[in-house]
Design an enzyme around this catalytic site. Structure first.
Site, PDB file in Angstrom:
ATOM      1  N   GLY A 164       0.809  -1.209   0.000  1.00 18.58           N
ATOM      2  CA  GLY A 164       0.000   0.000   0.000  1.00 18.58           C
ATOM      3  C   GLY A 164       0.847   1.265   0.000  1.00 18.58           C
ATOM      4  O   GLY A 164       0.381   2.313   0.401  1.00 18.58           O
ATOM      5  N   GLU A 200      12.294  -3.256  -7.825  1.00 13.35           N
ATOM      6  CA  GLU A 200      11.531  -3.329  -9.073  1.00 13.35           C
ATOM      7  C   GLU A 200      11.933  -2.183  -9.982  1.00 13.35           C
ATOM      8  O   GLU A 200      12.331  -1.118  -9.500  1.00 13.35           O
ATOM      9  CB  GLU A 200      10.019  -3.178  -8.793  1.00 13.35           C
ATOM     10  CG  GLU A 200       9.345  -4.396  -8.200  1.00 13.35           C
ATOM     11  CD  GLU A 200       7.852  -4.179  -7.930  1.00 13.35           C
ATOM     12  OE1 GLU A 200       7.180  -5.140  -7.568  1.00 13.35           O
ATOM     13  OE2 GLU A 200       7.379  -3.027  -8.087  1.00 13.35           O
ATOM     14  N   LYS A 201      11.768  -2.382 -11.266  1.00 16.93           N
ATOM     15  CA  LYS A 201      11.863  -1.268 -12.214  1.00 16.93           C
ATOM     16  C   LYS A 201      10.753  -0.283 -11.827  1.00 16.93           C
ATOM     17  O   LYS A 201       9.642  -0.695 -11.499  1.00 16.93           O
ATOM     18  CB  LYS A 201      11.633  -1.810 -13.626  1.00 16.93           C
ATOM     19  CG  LYS A 201      11.410  -0.762 -14.691  1.00 16.93           C
ATOM     20  CD  LYS A 201      12.665  -0.532 -15.487  1.00 16.93           C
ATOM     21  CE  LYS A 201      12.509   0.669 -16.419  1.00 16.93           C
ATOM     22  NZ  LYS A 201      13.822   1.285 -16.693  1.00 16.93           N
ATOM     23  N   LYS A 237      -6.564   6.407  -1.409  1.00 14.52           N
ATOM     24  CA  LYS A 237      -7.423   6.599  -2.579  1.00 14.52           C
ATOM     25  C   LYS A 237      -8.529   7.603  -2.255  1.00 14.52           C
ATOM     26  O   LYS A 237      -9.046   7.635  -1.138  1.00 14.52           O
ATOM     27  CB  LYS A 237      -8.040   5.257  -2.981  1.00 14.52           C
ATOM     28  CG  LYS A 237      -6.991   4.243  -3.428  1.00 14.52           C
ATOM     29  CD  LYS A 237      -7.503   2.816  -3.389  1.00 14.52           C
ATOM     30  CE  LYS A 237      -6.361   1.844  -3.680  1.00 14.52           C
ATOM     31  NZ  LYS A 237      -6.725   0.452  -3.309  1.00 14.52           N
ATOM     32  N   ARG A 292      -8.154  -8.906   2.044  1.00 17.24           N
ATOM     33  CA  ARG A 292      -9.281  -8.393   2.837  1.00 17.24           C
ATOM     34  C   ARG A 292     -10.397  -7.901   1.914  1.00 17.24           C
ATOM     35  O   ARG A 292     -10.189  -7.769   0.710  1.00 17.24           O
ATOM     36  CB  ARG A 292      -8.795  -7.203   3.660  1.00 17.24           C
ATOM     37  CG  ARG A 292      -8.251  -6.088   2.747  1.00 17.24           C
ATOM     38  CD  ARG A 292      -7.876  -4.807   3.466  1.00 17.24           C
ATOM     39  NE  ARG A 292      -7.572  -3.751   2.515  1.00 17.24           N
ATOM     40  CZ  ARG A 292      -6.392  -3.540   1.966  1.00 17.24           C
ATOM     41  NH1 ARG A 292      -5.374  -4.326   2.254  1.00 17.24           N
ATOM     42  NH2 ARG A 292      -6.218  -2.559   1.085  1.00 17.24           N
ATOM     43  N   ARG A 338     -14.547   9.117  -1.619  1.00 15.77           N
ATOM     44  CA  ARG A 338     -14.348   9.005  -0.172  1.00 15.77           C
ATOM     45  C   ARG A 338     -14.331  10.407   0.428  1.00 15.77           C
ATOM     46  O   ARG A 338     -13.469  11.216   0.102  1.00 15.77           O
ATOM     47  CB  ARG A 338     -13.007   8.349   0.139  1.00 15.77           C
ATOM     48  CG  ARG A 338     -12.870   6.927  -0.370  1.00 15.77           C
ATOM     49  CD  ARG A 338     -11.607   6.316   0.222  1.00 15.77           C
ATOM     50  NE  ARG A 338     -11.275   5.064  -0.432  1.00 15.77           N
ATOM     51  CZ  ARG A 338     -10.268   4.279  -0.078  1.00 15.77           C
ATOM     52  NH1 ARG A 338      -9.482   4.647   0.935  1.00 15.77           N
ATOM     53  NH2 ARG A 338     -10.022   3.151  -0.704  1.00 15.77           N
TER      54      ARG A 338
HETATM   55  C1  MV4 Z   1       5.154   1.119  -8.050  1.00 16.63           C
HETATM   56  C2  MV4 Z   1       5.123   2.282  -8.836  1.00 16.63           C
HETATM   57  C3  MV4 Z   1       5.941   2.325  -9.946  1.00 16.63           C
HETATM   58  N1  MV4 Z   1       6.729   1.269 -10.253  1.00 16.63           N
HETATM   59  N2  MV4 Z   1       5.944   0.097  -8.393  1.00 16.63           N
HETATM   60  C4  MV4 Z   1       2.081   2.643  -4.713  1.00 16.63           C
HETATM   61  C5  MV4 Z   1       1.108   1.847  -3.938  1.00 16.63           C
HETATM   62  C6  MV4 Z   1       1.679   0.496  -3.880  1.00 16.63           C
HETATM   63  N3  MV4 Z   1       0.647  -0.489  -3.895  1.00 16.63           N
HETATM   64  C7  MV4 Z   1       2.600   0.408  -5.048  1.00 16.63           C
HETATM   65  N4  MV4 Z   1       2.805   1.744  -5.515  1.00 16.63           N
HETATM   66  C8  MV4 Z   1       3.576   1.991  -6.583  1.00 16.63           C
HETATM   67  N5  MV4 Z   1       4.391   0.982  -6.974  1.00 16.63           N
HETATM   68  C9  MV4 Z   1       6.719   0.178  -9.469  1.00 16.63           C
HETATM   69  N6  MV4 Z   1       7.498  -0.838  -9.784  1.00 16.63           N
HETATM   70  C10 MV4 Z   1       4.317   3.323  -8.440  1.00 16.63           C
HETATM   71  C11 MV4 Z   1       3.560   3.205  -7.316  1.00 16.63           C
HETATM   72  C12 MV4 Z   1       2.842   4.375  -6.939  1.00 16.63           C
HETATM   73  C13 MV4 Z   1       3.533   5.469  -6.405  1.00 16.63           C
HETATM   74  C14 MV4 Z   1       4.909   5.407  -6.165  1.00 16.63           C
HETATM   75  C15 MV4 Z   1       5.566   6.481  -5.651  1.00 16.63           C
HETATM   76  C16 MV4 Z   1       4.886   7.649  -5.358  1.00 16.63           C
HETATM   77  C17 MV4 Z   1       3.520   7.728  -5.550  1.00 16.63           C
HETATM   78  C18 MV4 Z   1       2.840   6.636  -6.080  1.00 16.63           C
HETATM   79  C19 MV4 Z   1       1.474   6.721  -6.269  1.00 16.63           C
HETATM   80  C20 MV4 Z   1       0.827   5.628  -6.779  1.00 16.63           C
HETATM   81  C21 MV4 Z   1       1.528   4.464  -7.115  1.00 16.63           C
END
Ligand code: MV4
Length: 454
Positions: A164, A200-201, A237, A292, A338
């Site tokens: 999350g 991760e990339k 969200k 959940r 929300r």
């Molecule tokens: C990422 C990503 C980009 N690349 N993973 C955010 C919530 C979580 N469930 C996973 N998230 C992300 N994972 C990879 N490989 C982008 C997000 C991401 C995010 C990351 C940094 C700052 C703000 C973000 C907002 C939404 C999703």
């Protein structure tokens, strides 16, 4: 079927579970903290037990107190809702040991999916597209640097016990990466007591698209389509919808098959959510599985006509699904907003007593809330005031219903995010479906490129 369910939660989701129990003819036990004595879930449950002081750690998160309440009231099952103990594998094990059915997947599955690096491995082995990165947790720094060079920057370092969005660091170069790993490990150790991280990339400007799945205890699994959850701030969200404007019927089929393949590989039972990142080039990647019922489940209920909480209870009682994938039908479009007790610009929490709480009804309208005039939004818990959900034949219809609802909605006594939600729902980019995980940063910075937080 169960005779009595203890609801190990509060607020709107506790009420949501209460209504499902009523429809199934199951009696209910509410638990509550000293701060929630006058809360609606306590008022409407058949029985109630005060389990401790206001702080969650001493009440809703206190496993011994929750179990004691279930034993005293002779409840045969516990519904954990979301948050609190919902994804606590140890709690699910304690329930099992006490012969109380935990409404959710098995402790083993909760534990495996809670380990995000492990979940990635399992899904990858099942043939599900995952983001290029480490197999399992990161070894040493040398290995990380070599891997990042191979997959290319930017990369993202994530806490294996996180999820999350908690405990993530983006790295755009080698020096960056060394410090990102250190900070991520320190943060992970502090927050989750496990320092493990994986790599991760970093996917730029993705959408967050998640699939709802349901499984019975005989190995039958179905999916209920996707939810678009890209509109978020700091991983909270704000607006969700189903279907996603970015998912074509063929893409839906491919993503759903991937979600089901992963769920099948872990032997998933009950309701679960498979999260994907959908890149601007149309490629999708598994990132996490949530074990959940989710806050945003109503949009799926509105388009499928299924009652997900009733399904959770039925499935936990050992009943078969009773339908196949071909029986699942989707109708129209649903949007959820929300409403939080926060300042609409600074996002500073605004707990307090609600003096006015007014929302209109009408066709295609659903409100999930435990708030009411003279009710209190407590500073001890999350600031959700109401989930406002609209359904329509089309996205346009659901959207115009939402716009009217938000325009007429009046909540006084506390500050809420209603002004921001009004802005989003009338925004040309939102209306065109031009959204991604950076949508809100762009909206709030007036259209400039996003400032990326982690
Ligand atoms: C990422 C990503 C980009 N690349 N993973 C955010 C919530 C979580 N469930 C996973 N998230 C992300 N994972 C990879 N490989 C982008 C997000 C991401 C995010 C990351 C940094 C700052 C703000 C973000 C907002 C939404 C999703």
């Amino acid at each position: 079927m169960f005779k009595k369910i203890l609801i190990a939660n509060r607020g709107e989701i506790a009420l949501r579970i209460l209504w499902a129990c009523r429809e199934l003819g199951i009696s209910t036990v509410a638990i509550h903290s000293e701060a929630d004595t006058d809360a609606l879930h306590v008022r409407y449950a058949d029985e109630d037990v005060c389990i401790g002081p206001p702080r969650s750690s001493e009440s809703y998160l206190n496993i011994s107190s929750v179990i004691a309440a279930a034993e005293i009231t002779d409840a045969d099952a516990i519904h954990p809702g979301y948050g609190f103990l919902a994804e606590n594998a140890h709690f699910a094990e304690v329930c099992e040991a006490c012969k109380i059915k935990f409404i959710g997947p098995s402790p083993a599955v909760i534990r495996q999916m809670g380990d995000k690096a492990k979940a990635r491995e399992i899904f990858e082995t099942a043939g599900v597209p995952t983001v290029p990165g480490s197999r399992g947790v990161l070894g040493n720094e040398v290995e990380a640097v070599a891997l990042a060079r191979k997959i290319g920057y930017p990369v993202i370092v994530k806490a294996s016990a996180g999820g999350g969005g908690r405990g993530m660091r983006i790295a755009r170069g080698e020096e960056d990466l060394r410090s990102a790993i250190q900070t991520a490990k320190n943060e992970a150790k502090k927050a989750f007591d496990v320092a493990d991280v994986y790599l991760e990339k970093y996917i730029e400007d993705p959408r967050h698209v998640e699939f709802q799945v349901l499984g019975d205890e005989r190995g039958n699994l179905v999916h209920l389509g996707e939810r678009e959850c890209s509109i978020q701030r700091r991983h909270q969200k704000l607006v969700e919808e189903s279907p996603s404007t970015a998912v074509s019927p063929t893409l839906r089929k491919r993503m759903a098959e991937a979600a089901l393949a992963g769920a099948r590989a872990v032997g998933y039972q009950n309701a679960g959510t498979v999260e994907f990142l959908l890149a601007p080039d149309g490629k999708f990647y598994f990132i996490e599985m949530n074990t959940r019922i989710q806050v945003e489940h109503p949009v799926t209920e509105m388009v499928t006509g299924l009652d997900l909480v009733k399904e959770q209870i039925r499935l936990a009682a050992g009943e078969p699904l009773g339908y196949t994938q071909e029986d699942i039908r989707w109708f129209g479009h649903a949007i959820e907003c929300r409403v939080n007790a926060e300042d609409s610009e600074s996002f500073i929490p605004s707990p307090g007593r609600i003096t006015t709480f007014n929302i209109s009804g009408g066709p295609g309208v659903r409100v999930d809330s435990a708030a009411h005039a003279d009710g209190v939004i407590s500073p001890y818990y999350d600031s959700l005031v109401a989930k406002v959900i609209t359904h329509g034949n089309s996205r346009l219809e659901a959207g115009s219903r939402m716009r009217r609802l938000l325009d007429l909605m009046v909540v006084e006594g506390i500050k809420t995010t209603i002004p921001l939600l009004r802005r989003i729902i009338a925004d040309p980019d939102f209306l065109q479906g031009r959204i991604s995980t950076h949508y809100l940063d762009r909206l709030l910075s007036g259209g400039k490129p996003a400032a990326v937080h982690s």
